[in-house]
Design a protein around this motif. Structure first.
Motif, short mmCIF file in Angstrom:
data_model
loop_
_atom_site.label_atom_id
_atom_site.label_comp_id
_atom_site.label_asym_id
_atom_site.label_seq_id
_atom_site.Cartn_x
_atom_site.Cartn_y
_atom_site.Cartn_z
N ALA A 147 0.83 -1.21 0.00
CA ALA A 147 0.00 0.00 0.00
C ALA A 147 0.86 1.26 0.00
O ALA A 147 0.54 2.25 -0.68
CB ALA A 147 -0.93 -0.01 1.21
N ARG A 148 1.96 1.24 0.73
CA ARG A 148 2.85 2.41 0.74
C ARG A 148 3.55 2.58 -0.60
O ARG A 148 3.76 3.71 -1.06
CB ARG A 148 3.88 2.26 1.85
N LEU A 149 3.90 1.47 -1.24
CA LEU A 149 4.55 1.58 -2.55
C LEU A 149 3.59 2.07 -3.63
O LEU A 149 3.99 2.78 -4.56
CB LEU A 149 5.13 0.21 -2.96
N LEU A 150 2.31 1.70 -3.51
CA LEU A 150 1.32 2.14 -4.51
C LEU A 150 0.78 3.53 -4.23
O LEU A 150 0.04 4.07 -5.07
CB LEU A 150 0.16 1.14 -4.54
N SER A 151 1.09 4.09 -3.10
CA SER A 151 0.62 5.44 -2.78
C SER A 151 1.27 6.46 -3.69
O SER A 151 2.48 6.40 -3.94
CB SER A 151 0.94 5.77 -1.32
N PRO A 152 0.50 7.41 -4.23
CA PRO A 152 1.10 8.40 -5.15
C PRO A 152 2.09 9.33 -4.47
O PRO A 152 2.98 9.87 -5.13
CB PRO A 152 -0.12 9.16 -5.68
N TYR A 153 1.94 9.53 -3.19
CA TYR A 153 2.86 10.43 -2.48
C TYR A 153 3.37 9.73 -1.23
O TYR A 153 2.62 9.13 -0.47
CB TYR A 153 2.15 11.74 -2.10
N SER A 154 4.66 9.82 -1.02
CA SER A 154 5.29 9.24 0.16
C SER A 154 6.32 10.22 0.69
O SER A 154 7.25 10.61 -0.05
CB SER A 154 5.95 7.91 -0.18
N PRO A 155 6.17 10.69 1.94
CA PRO A 155 7.16 11.63 2.48
C PRO A 155 8.57 11.05 2.52
O PRO A 155 9.55 11.79 2.37
CB PRO A 155 6.63 11.92 3.89
N SER A 156 8.70 9.78 2.73
CA SER A 156 10.02 9.14 2.78
C SER A 156 10.25 8.35 1.49
O SER A 156 9.34 8.12 0.70
CB SER A 156 10.13 8.20 3.98
N ALA A 157 11.47 7.95 1.29
CA ALA A 157 11.82 7.21 0.07
C ALA A 157 11.11 5.86 0.05
O ALA A 157 11.05 5.15 1.05
CB ALA A 157 13.32 7.01 0.00
#
Length: 206
Positions: A147-157
């Motif tokens: 889910a974090r990888l598919l999120s369009p925006y991620s504050p961290s790498a």
């Protein structure tokens, strides 16, 4: 006179025949007693020794399984929590603190619930249940990383989340492999059809 001679002769013959018969009965009785001695205690001792050795081997196997499963269980908890703290430290904010929630829950379950179970070498059923719980936790962690990888925006790498996903996948296969290889879970045996490519005695006719 003749009657006494005949009776004396018969008595001698009977005594001689008894003398030959008695040793044979003694031999038979000795053989039967030897069979009784050889058949009763020794196999029981061998069976007890084999049973004791099998139980000892099973205990040693359970100790090794518990040791390996415990290392994998607590290792996954440490790596998952470390990844979450690293991701949060890259961009600390209130909104980004949500990355700590799945890892914290997973670490608590792995340390408090499944950890004591998989390290209980005296109870195979407890090890099985702990491995099943750890397998489910690794699936949940993997889903959160996806889910974090598919999120369009991620504050961290996202590379950090990808590393966590690899660890979760490795944990899933490790826990499930322990369940199958150590025979905690029996997979069904599917009958395979017999396929005869060459007819019978094909090579002998060449």
């Amino acid at each position: 006179m003749k009657l006494t001679t005949i009776l004396t002769t018969l008595a001698l013959l009977v005594s001689q025949s008894l003398a030959f018969i008695t040793p044979s009965t003694r031999i038979v009785s000795a053989r039967s007693s030897f069979k009784d001695v050889s058949s009763s205690p020794l196999p029981k001792l061998n069976q007890n020794y084999l049973r004791h050795s099998q139980e000892l081997r099973l205990v040693q196997d359970m100790e090794v399984i518990a040791l390996v499963a415990g290392q994998e269980n607590y290792g996954l908890a440490i790596v998952a929590l470390g990844e979450a703290i690293w991701s949060f430290a890259e961009a600390p904010s209130v909104s980004h603190a949500k990355v700590l929630i799945p890892a914290t829950i997973a670490a608590i379950v792995l340390v408090v619930v499944s950890g004591p179970m998989v390290t209980n070498a005296a109870d195979p059923a407890s090890i099985k249940l702990g491995l099943e719980i750890a397998t489910g936790v690794s699936l949940g962690l993997g889903a959160s990383y996806v889910a974090r990888l598919l999120s369009p925006y991620s504050p961290s790498a996202k590379e950090i989340a990808f590393g966590g996903l690899l660890v979760a996948v490795a944990g899933f296969f490790s826990f499930s492999q322990n369940l199958v290889v150590d025979e905690f879970v029996q997979l069904p045996n599917l009958p395979l059809p017999e396929i005869n490519i060459f007819p019978e005695n094909f090579f002998f006719g060449l």
